[in-house]
Scaffold this active site. Structure first.
Site, mmCIF file in Angstrom:
data_model
loop_
_atom_site.group_PDB
_atom_site.id
_atom_site.type_symbol
_atom_site.label_atom_id
_atom_site.label_comp_id
_atom_site.label_asym_id
_atom_site.label_seq_id
_atom_site.Cartn_x
_atom_site.Cartn_y
_atom_site.Cartn_z
ATOM 1 N N HIS A 60 0.860 -1.194 0.000
ATOM 2 C CA HIS A 60 0.000 0.000 0.000
ATOM 3 C C HIS A 60 0.889 1.235 0.000
ATOM 4 C CE1 HIS A 60 -3.757 2.165 1.874
ATOM 5 N NE2 HIS A 60 -3.033 3.005 1.132
ATOM 6 N N HIS A 92 -9.442 1.355 -1.408
ATOM 7 C CA HIS A 92 -9.421 1.883 -0.045
ATOM 8 C C HIS A 92 -10.848 1.767 0.499
ATOM 9 C CE1 HIS A 92 -5.652 3.618 -1.273
ATOM 10 N NE2 HIS A 92 -5.489 4.323 -0.165
ATOM 11 N N GLU A 132 -11.281 3.553 5.897
ATOM 12 C CA GLU A 132 -10.234 4.416 6.485
ATOM 13 C C GLU A 132 -10.959 5.497 7.296
ATOM 14 O OE1 GLU A 132 -8.008 6.678 3.607
ATOM 15 O OE2 GLU A 132 -6.364 7.110 4.997
ATOM 16 N N ASP A 169 1.866 3.888 3.002
ATOM 17 C CA ASP A 169 0.842 4.751 2.396
ATOM 18 C C ASP A 169 1.474 5.939 1.659
ATOM 19 O OD1 ASP A 169 -1.743 5.481 1.718
ATOM 20 O OD2 ASP A 169 -2.378 6.053 3.728
ATOM 21 N N ASP A 170 1.827 6.986 2.390
ATOM 22 C CA ASP A 170 2.436 8.192 1.800
ATOM 23 C C ASP A 170 3.623 8.604 2.678
ATOM 24 O OD1 ASP A 170 0.256 8.964 -0.287
ATOM 25 O OD2 ASP A 170 -0.850 8.590 1.562
HETATM 26 N N1 ADE Z 1 -4.352 8.985 -1.517
HETATM 27 C C1 ADE Z 1 -3.127 8.980 -0.992
HETATM 28 N N2 ADE Z 1 -3.167 8.534 0.259
HETATM 29 C C2 ADE Z 1 -4.451 8.238 0.540
HETATM 30 C C3 ADE Z 1 -5.131 7.731 1.671
HETATM 31 N N3 ADE Z 1 -4.510 7.433 2.804
HETATM 32 N N4 ADE Z 1 -6.467 7.564 1.592
HETATM 33 C C4 ADE Z 1 -7.113 7.868 0.465
HETATM 34 N N5 ADE Z 1 -6.520 8.341 -0.622
HETATM 35 C C5 ADE Z 1 -5.195 8.527 -0.594
HETATM 36 ZN ZN ZN Z 2 -3.620 4.878 0.636
#
Ligand code: ADE
Ligand code: ZN
Length: 337
Positions: free
Chosen positions: A14, A194, A197, A275-276
């Site tokens: 992810h 996703h 969340e 994730d990011d």
């Molecule tokens: N795009 C990038 N990170 C995300 C996340 N955590 N949830 C939804 N969209 C995303």
């Molecule tokens: Zn994500």
């Protein structure tokens, strides 16, 4: 434990490539493309990365991605991430990219995918890291827009394994994308999304039953509904959990309250991911390290998480077995020392 985690062979399942954009590289690419960004220093950028919720983050994330114009930019972004994989014993990664973030600004689909794909090929050869691409539809846009993206992707079908669904979850349920997911599956793409969340358990149900997804990105709010948990366990649908992301976006108040261990105890197939990473304070190993500390995870838990990362990847059975044997050898050696 830190050394054990760092040496552990693992996969990342992810990861948004636009979310790996480190401030230094953002400045460099902004400068060479002569695009101004509303920050003057790395420190200013880091100070801006304080988020109250998913949307708060997305607003800054799309702004950052706006400096990516040329194939080389996408190549540099992707290769920089793959170097980080190599340094963390991430042997395989499944990379999400958001074509619409770029095509909406007039950047051709081909520019985006050519740069990312070339970096993945070079990393396989030079770094021994394999990758799979997941084309993600932005759920705040319409299903028609997603159909356009699907159409644009078809000449590059051989380079893309799966489709995903990301961006603003609340108010954009999976059912909004029923038709485009059906069409994507007909084209041979594996459906992922996703769900849960920020959205509730009913969004996870929709992702499973309407989009027929094979893996859930996040899935935290599945725990609101016992029958959903049972179903996820029964269908053996893995969750790509992202602890530092959940903390940064206030999905959990702190890591001690994170449901990861509870999920494992229920028999859910959990993986750990970043994730990011450029926005949430750590790469995948940092996610393992901090969640291990917060929840007191054992070596066996960590071994299980690393096993899951390969078992629930989109790799062939043969590749999974090769990686799993390496995880096994590493773990056995570590517990016999
Ligand atoms: N795009 C990038 N990170 C995300 C996340 N955590 N949830 C939804 N969209 C995303
Ligand atoms: Zn994500």
């Amino acid at each position: 434990m830190k050394a054990f985690i760092e040496g552990l062979p693992k996969a990342e399942l992810h990861l948004h490539i636009e979310g790996t954009f480190e401030p230094e590289l953002m400045f460099e690419i902004a400068r060479r493309n002569k695009i101004s960004i509303p920050f003057n220093s790395v420190k200013e950028i880091e100070e801006a990365y304080q988020f109250d919720c998913l949307q708060d983050f997305l607003d800054i994330y799309y702004q950052g991605a706006g400096v990516l114009i040329h194939e080389r930019d996408f190549y540099d972004l992707t290769y920089a991430y793959l170097e980080k994989c190599a340094s963390q014993n991430v042997r395989h990664t499944e990379i999400m990219f958001d074509p619409q973030t770029h095509t909406e600004r007039g950047v051709p689909f081909s520019t985006v995918i050519n740069g990312i794909h070339k970096a993945c090929e070079d990393a396989k050869t030079n770094l021994g890291v394999s990758s799979i691409l997941i084309m993600s539809y932005l759920r705040h846009l319409s299903e028609d827009e997603a159909f356009k993206t699907l159409e644009q992707s078809l000449p590059f079908k051989d380079w893309i394994t799966a489709v995903g669904l990301d961006s603003s979850e609340k108010g954009n349920p999976p059912s909004k994308f029923k038709n485009v997911f059906e069409a994507s599956v007909k084209e041979g793409y594996i459906p992922l999304a996703h769900a849960g969340e920020e959205g509730n358990a009913d969004y996870v149900w929709e992702a499973l039953d309407i989009l027929r997804i094979k893996r859930i990105d996040h899935g935290n709010n599945s725990l609101q509904d016992d029958s959903l948990v049972d179903e996820i366990v029964k269908r053996e649908i893995a969750l790509t959990v992202c602890p530092l992301s959940n903390r940064a976006l206030q999905v959990v108040p702190n890591l001690k309250d994170h449901p990861l261990k509870k999920m494992m105890n229920y028999g859910m197939k959990v993986t750990v991911n970043s994730d990011d990473p450029a926005y949430f304070g750590g790469q995948v190993n940092q996610n393992y390290i901090e969640i291990q500390e917060a929840l007191g995870l054992s070596k066996n838990d960590l071994y299980q998480l690393a096993r899951n990362s390969f078992e629930y990847s989109l790799l062939s059975r043969e590749s999974k077995d090769k990686h799993l044997a390496e995880v096994e050898a590493y773990y056995q050696k570590s517990i016999s020392e």
